[in-house]
Write a protein that holds these residues in place. Structure first.
Motif, mmCIF file in Angstrom:
data_model
loop_
_atom_site.group_PDB
_atom_site.id
_atom_site.type_symbol
_atom_site.label_atom_id
_atom_site.label_comp_id
_atom_site.label_asym_id
_atom_site.label_seq_id
_atom_site.Cartn_x
_atom_site.Cartn_y
_atom_site.Cartn_z
ATOM 1 N N LEU A 69 88.026 65.531 30.793
ATOM 2 C CA LEU A 69 88.740 65.993 31.981
ATOM 3 C C LEU A 69 89.850 66.990 31.667
ATOM 4 O O LEU A 69 90.742 67.215 32.479
ATOM 5 N N GLY A 70 89.771 67.605 30.513
ATOM 6 C CA GLY A 70 90.757 68.619 30.122
ATOM 7 C C GLY A 70 90.963 69.697 31.178
ATOM 8 O O GLY A 70 92.111 70.038 31.504
ATOM 9 N N PRO A 71 89.887 70.252 31.758
ATOM 10 C CA PRO A 71 90.077 71.287 32.785
ATOM 11 C C PRO A 71 90.859 70.792 34.005
ATOM 12 O O PRO A 71 91.657 71.535 34.575
ATOM 13 N N GLU A 72 90.645 69.549 34.388
ATOM 14 C CA GLU A 72 91.368 69.005 35.550
ATOM 15 C C GLU A 72 92.847 68.806 35.214
ATOM 16 O O GLU A 72 93.708 69.035 36.061
ATOM 17 N N PHE A 73 93.150 68.387 33.995
ATOM 18 C CA PHE A 73 94.558 68.280 33.594
ATOM 19 C C PHE A 73 95.200 69.671 33.610
ATOM 20 O O PHE A 73 96.338 69.823 34.046
ATOM 21 N N ALA A 74 94.474 70.670 33.169
ATOM 22 C CA ALA A 74 94.987 72.039 33.194
ATOM 23 C C ALA A 74 95.208 72.514 34.629
ATOM 24 O O ALA A 74 96.097 73.333 34.882
ATOM 25 N N ASP A 75 94.414 71.973 35.565
ATOM 26 C CA ASP A 75 94.538 72.347 36.974
ATOM 27 C C ASP A 75 95.514 71.468 37.748
ATOM 28 O O ASP A 75 95.621 71.596 38.964
ATOM 29 N N GLY A 76 96.209 70.541 37.070
ATOM 30 C CA GLY A 76 97.249 69.779 37.746
ATOM 31 C C GLY A 76 97.048 68.289 37.864
ATOM 32 O O GLY A 76 97.916 67.607 38.402
ATOM 33 N N LEU A 77 95.912 67.750 37.404
ATOM 34 C CA LEU A 77 95.791 66.289 37.378
ATOM 35 C C LEU A 77 96.934 65.774 36.523
ATOM 36 O O LEU A 77 97.152 66.240 35.407
ATOM 37 N N HIS A 78 97.694 64.840 37.047
ATOM 38 C CA HIS A 78 98.950 64.434 36.426
ATOM 39 C C HIS A 78 98.839 63.104 35.682
ATOM 40 O O HIS A 78 99.434 62.931 34.623
ATOM 41 N N ALA A 79 98.098 62.165 36.237
ATOM 42 C CA ALA A 79 98.023 60.827 35.640
ATOM 43 C C ALA A 79 96.615 60.270 35.802
ATOM 44 O O ALA A 79 95.975 60.454 36.832
ATOM 45 N N LEU A 80 96.168 59.571 34.763
ATOM 46 C CA LEU A 80 94.816 59.036 34.753
ATOM 47 C C LEU A 80 94.830 57.625 34.183
ATOM 48 O O LEU A 80 95.328 57.400 33.076
ATOM 49 N N ALA A 81 94.308 56.681 34.950
ATOM 50 C CA ALA A 81 94.120 55.310 34.476
ATOM 51 C C ALA A 81 92.635 55.141 34.213
ATOM 52 O O ALA A 81 91.812 55.449 35.078
ATOM 53 N N ILE A 82 92.287 54.687 33.021
ATOM 54 C CA ILE A 82 90.887 54.584 32.636
ATOM 55 C C ILE A 82 90.545 53.130 32.339
ATOM 56 O O ILE A 82 91.214 52.479 31.542
ATOM 57 N N GLU A 83 89.497 52.656 32.991
ATOM 58 C CA GLU A 83 88.943 51.341 32.720
ATOM 59 C C GLU A 83 87.505 51.582 32.297
ATOM 60 O O GLU A 83 86.638 51.805 33.140
ATOM 61 N N ALA A 84 87.278 51.597 30.986
ATOM 62 C CA ALA A 84 85.965 51.949 30.448
ATOM 63 C C ALA A 84 85.355 50.748 29.726
ATOM 64 O O ALA A 84 86.042 50.039 29.002
ATOM 65 N N ALA A 85 84.056 50.567 29.936
ATOM 66 C CA ALA A 85 83.353 49.452 29.300
ATOM 67 C C ALA A 85 81.939 49.893 28.934
ATOM 68 O O ALA A 85 81.392 50.824 29.522
ATOM 69 N N ALA A 86 81.376 49.205 27.958
ATOM 70 C CA ALA A 86 79.969 49.377 27.619
ATOM 71 C C ALA A 86 79.178 48.364 28.445
ATOM 72 O O ALA A 86 79.727 47.348 28.893
ATOM 73 N N PRO A 87 77.893 48.593 28.650
ATOM 74 C CA PRO A 87 77.084 47.637 29.406
ATOM 75 C C PRO A 87 77.155 46.244 28.787
ATOM 76 O O PRO A 87 77.146 46.087 27.566
ATOM 77 N N GLY A 88 77.282 45.256 29.656
ATOM 78 C CA GLY A 88 77.351 43.869 29.208
ATOM 79 C C GLY A 88 78.755 43.378 28.891
ATOM 80 O O GLY A 88 78.971 42.179 28.743
ATOM 81 N N GLU A 89 79.703 44.283 28.782
ATOM 82 C CA GLU A 89 81.081 43.863 28.541
ATOM 83 C C GLU A 89 81.721 43.414 29.847
ATOM 84 O O GLU A 89 81.415 43.966 30.912
ATOM 85 N N PRO A 90 82.587 42.426 29.780
ATOM 86 C CA PRO A 90 83.239 41.980 31.011
ATOM 87 C C PRO A 90 84.181 43.038 31.551
ATOM 88 O O PRO A 90 84.805 43.771 30.790
ATOM 89 N N THR A 91 84.243 43.129 32.864
ATOM 90 C CA THR A 91 85.193 44.019 33.518
ATOM 91 C C THR A 91 85.975 43.197 34.534
ATOM 92 O O THR A 91 85.522 42.136 34.978
ATOM 93 N N ARG A 92 87.122 43.684 34.923
ATOM 94 C CA ARG A 92 87.930 43.009 35.945
ATOM 95 C C ARG A 92 87.492 43.414 37.328
ATOM 96 O O ARG A 92 88.022 42.951 38.322
ATOM 97 N N TRP A 93 86.537 44.297 37.419
ATOM 98 C CA TRP A 93 86.117 44.834 38.700
ATOM 99 C C TRP A 93 84.650 44.738 38.802
ATOM 100 O O TRP A 93 83.899 45.231 39.412
#
Length: 93
Positions: A69-93
């Motif tokens: 997402l480098g281009p979006e940060f360059a265009d003004g995206l200010h903050a990013l929260a990432i919740e990343a998982a591989a298949p089969g891993e537990p998620t909170r969502w």
């Protein structure tokens, strides 16, 4: 194409996710990023499940998404929260 559509397209192309949710949290931070030319999305939460994350540390996953997402940060995206998982891993969502 909207910023959200660009982000979704790029993440889908790069990570081929099983699940991808983009949650625009910009309204919760009104006034935090107060510039006349502020982009449509300034604060974003990404929830993504992808086989590309298998064997990667949490930090490596975050770096991969941030780099994508480098281009979006360059265009003004200010903050990013990432919740990343591989298949089969537990998620909170």
């Amino acid at each position: 194409m909207t910023m959200a559509a660009k982000i979704e397209d790029r993440l889908t192309t790069l990570f081929r996710p099983e699940r991808l949710i983009l949650k625009d949290e910009s309204a919760q931070h009104a006034g935090h990023y107060d510039e006349p030319d502020a982009p449509e999305i300034t604060h974003l939460r990404i929830r993504i499940v992808s086989g590309k994350f298998k064997g990667m540390s949490r930090i490596a996953r975050h770096r991969a998404v941030n780099e994508a997402l480098g281009p979006e940060f360059a265009d003004g995206l200010h903050a990013l929260a990432i919740e990343a998982a591989a298949p089969g891993e537990p998620t909170r969502w």
